[in-house]
Design a protein around this motif. Structure first.
Motif, PDB file in Angstrom:
ATOM      1  N   GLN A 114      71.646  69.366  41.518  1.00 38.89           N
ATOM      2  CA  GLN A 114      70.998  69.228  42.698  1.00 38.89           C
ATOM      3  C   GLN A 114      70.238  69.504  43.381  1.00 38.89           C
ATOM      4  N   GLY A 115      68.639  69.041  41.980  1.00 39.84           N
ATOM      5  CA  GLY A 115      68.281  69.815  42.383  1.00 39.84           C
ATOM      6  C   GLY A 115      66.846  70.653  41.909  1.00 39.84           C
ATOM      7  N   ILE A 116      67.862  71.127  40.841  1.00 41.66           N
ATOM      8  CA  ILE A 116      67.016  73.118  40.164  1.00 41.66           C
ATOM      9  C   ILE A 116      67.610  71.961  38.450  1.00 41.66           C
ATOM     10  N   VAL A 117      66.348  73.508  37.757  1.00 43.04           N
ATOM     11  CA  VAL A 117      65.790  72.444  36.653  1.00 43.04           C
ATOM     12  C   VAL A 117      66.342  73.661  36.212  1.00 43.04           C
ATOM     13  N   GLY A 118      66.870  73.173  34.904  1.00 47.14           N
ATOM     14  CA  GLY A 118      67.054  74.315  33.628  1.00 47.14           C
ATOM     15  C   GLY A 118      68.683  73.920  33.583  1.00 47.14           C
ATOM     16  N   GLU A 295      59.226  75.251  29.658  1.00 50.46           N
ATOM     17  CA  GLU A 295      58.826  74.078  29.155  1.00 50.46           C
ATOM     18  C   GLU A 295      59.594  72.558  29.759  1.00 50.46           C
ATOM     19  N   LEU A 296      60.720  73.219  30.429  1.00 49.52           N
ATOM     20  CA  LEU A 296      61.521  71.372  30.791  1.00 49.52           C
ATOM     21  C   LEU A 296      60.858  71.609  32.580  1.00 49.52           C
ATOM     22  N   LEU A 297      60.712  73.011  33.188  1.00 43.95           N
ATOM     23  CA  LEU A 297      60.188  72.941  34.335  1.00 43.95           C
ATOM     24  C   LEU A 297      58.272  72.369  34.258  1.00 43.95           C
ATOM     25  N   ARG A 326      58.173  79.774  41.774  1.00 45.74           N
ATOM     26  CA  ARG A 326      56.967  79.202  42.235  1.00 45.74           C
ATOM     27  C   ARG A 326      55.502  79.308  41.563  1.00 45.74           C
ATOM     28  N   GLU A 327      55.342  80.951  41.297  1.00 43.46           N
ATOM     29  CA  GLU A 327      53.987  80.836  40.955  1.00 43.46           C
ATOM     30  C   GLU A 327      54.041  79.520  39.772  1.00 43.46           C
ATOM     31  N   LEU A 328      55.011  79.764  38.565  1.00 41.40           N
ATOM     32  CA  LEU A 328      54.831  78.673  37.696  1.00 41.40           C
ATOM     33  C   LEU A 328      54.283  77.077  38.028  1.00 41.40           C
ATOM     34  N   LYS A 329      54.710  76.903  39.495  1.00 35.30           N
ATOM     35  CA  LYS A 329      54.545  75.244  39.956  1.00 35.30           C
ATOM     36  C   LYS A 329      53.252  75.935  40.866  1.00 35.30           C
TER      37      LYS A 329
END
Length: 415
Positions: A114-118, A295-297, A326-329
């Motif tokens: 549902q759009g949540i990656v991991g 890594e996936l994100l 959010r910081e990673l993005k």
């Protein structure tokens, strides 16, 4: 023993009866099983324990169907099915397979949900809880640090629930002026206050039949908390400036980064509202507890715009991530914009320090130089479109325009 709920042959979830003596079914928010359908009465039917079995008691106008006939009072045995509106409900005594194998469960083998990656254990555990919570229609309280993706979780709960065809309306309680929060939530009538030039529906009316997401619920003012509590308990709202009460049928999903129990102890949050919100709690883990997903994100956010050298990828893993996903993005977005060519190296990754006051970087540019390059290259990649550049950075167009003026940039300064 449990009740399984289906709609259009799709399994929506199960309600574990356990030792419950009575289960209320209907459209109203006070029922244990809530069926959002205009053909369902607010108090439609009751399932009452009767000896070793159960009695189904119809209390509706449109009726409850069983084997193609309307029933009033009927004894149910395991395996019996009945129809309420567009929903089919089955009494089942097998509680071990509470989660039926659905497409939503099979998707857990993939890299996103549902759009949540991991794929980390922490995030898979969250996925499982989202599925269970979605099967109900109760109030959800999402806890998690800033930047963990609480709105994505709320949208997943909505998309997988019985209200998926209804509206999803999001309100950030901390981003609205305190003077306007009541109007935003409950609406207002024309002339009810200065600037109210026409009547307006609030978020509850806009979300009627769907889901209302109240982000940063811990920032809601004390004087509005009793009004929210009343809506949750009675399902009615009153617009600002009106004496008329309107019924609303809304599932509320709230979120906060605050410890609401602590806020109650400090007198900043009502205990009765906390108890009413704390029906189906979800916790979104911080990124530092799911570093296996970094890594996936990274691949998800980078797309085809570039790649990181192994040292840069390890640099990301070693970072404490106080700002979470959010910081990673933002770090990756900044690196993609500022890196003209070649793979991204550790020196291209700019973070805030622990105090959040200055960035760390390994080149000779000043902070002002870096910011100017940041906005200039965003403009360049958007072919001079201020609107597109602002959207790519996730900031308002007006904010981006102010930055251009600050650094003396124009549409032709993307080089």
């Amino acid at each position: 023993m449990r009740l399984d709920v289906f709609r259009d042959k799709q399994y929506l979830g199960g309600y574990n009866i356990g030792t419950t003596s009575e289960v209320r079914i209907g459209r109203g928010i006070k029922n244990q099983i809530i069926l959002p359908d205009s053909e369902v009465s607010r108090k439609h039917a009751r399932l009452v324990r009767h000896g070793a079995g159960y009695m189904l008691i119809d209390e509706s106008r449109n009726g409850t169907m069983m084997n193609g006939k309307k029933v009033n009072n009927v004894r149910l045995e395991s395996g019996d099915e009945f129809q309420i509106g567009s929903f089919k409900i089955k009494l089942d005594d097998d509680v071990d397979d509470w989660d039926q194998p659905t497409e939503e469960s099979r998707v857990l083998d993939k890299e996103s949900f549902q759009g949540i990656v991991g794929t980390s254990p922490a995030i898979r555990n969250l996925f499982e809880f989202i599925k269970r919570v979605s099967a109900s229609d109760g109030t959800v309280l999402i806890n998690g640090e800033t930047g963990t993706g609480k709105e994505l979780v709320a949208r997943a709960v909505h998309a997988l629930g019985v209200r998926a065809k209804g509206h999803f309306v999001a309100i950030n309680c901390s981003a609205i002026s305190p003077d306007l929060v009541e109007s935003e939530l409950f609406g207002h009538e024309k002339g009810s206050f200065t600037g109210a030039v026409k009547s307006r529906k609030g978020a509850f009316e806009q979300a009627n039949g769907g889901t209302l997401f109240l982000d940063e619920i811990g920032d809601l003012s004390l004087d509005l908390q009793p009004k929210l509590l009343r809506v949750l308990e009675e399902g009615v709202i009153r617009r600002v400036g009106s004496q008329i009460e309107n019924e609303v049928d809304v599932r509320v999903v709230a979120a906060t980064h605050r410890d609401l129990k602590e806020e109650v102890d400090n007198g900043n949050f009502r205990a009765d509202l906390l108890y009413r919100l704390f029906v189906l709690p979800l916790f979104v883990p911080p990124l530092r507890e799911r570093k296996e997903d970094i890594e996936l994100l990274t691949r998800h956010f980078m797309g085809s715009r570039g790649e990181l050298v192994p040292e840069a990828q390890q640099y990301l893993v070693d970072h404490p991530w106080p700002g979470n996903v959010r910081e990673l993005k933002n770090v990756l977005e900044r690196a993609c914009i500022m890196k003209v060519d070649g793979s991204i190296e550790p020196g291209d990754l700019i973070f805030l320090d622990e105090e959040g006051t200055k960035p760390e970087f390994s080149d000779d540019h000043s902070l002002e130089d870096l910011e100017k390059m940041y906005y200039s290259r965003a403009l360049e990649k958007s072919d001079g479109s201020i609107r597109a550049a602002a959207k790519s950075l996730g900031i308002p167009k007006s904010t981006f325009f102010d930055r251009l003026k600050k650094y003396g940039l124009t549409k032709g300064d993307g080089d």
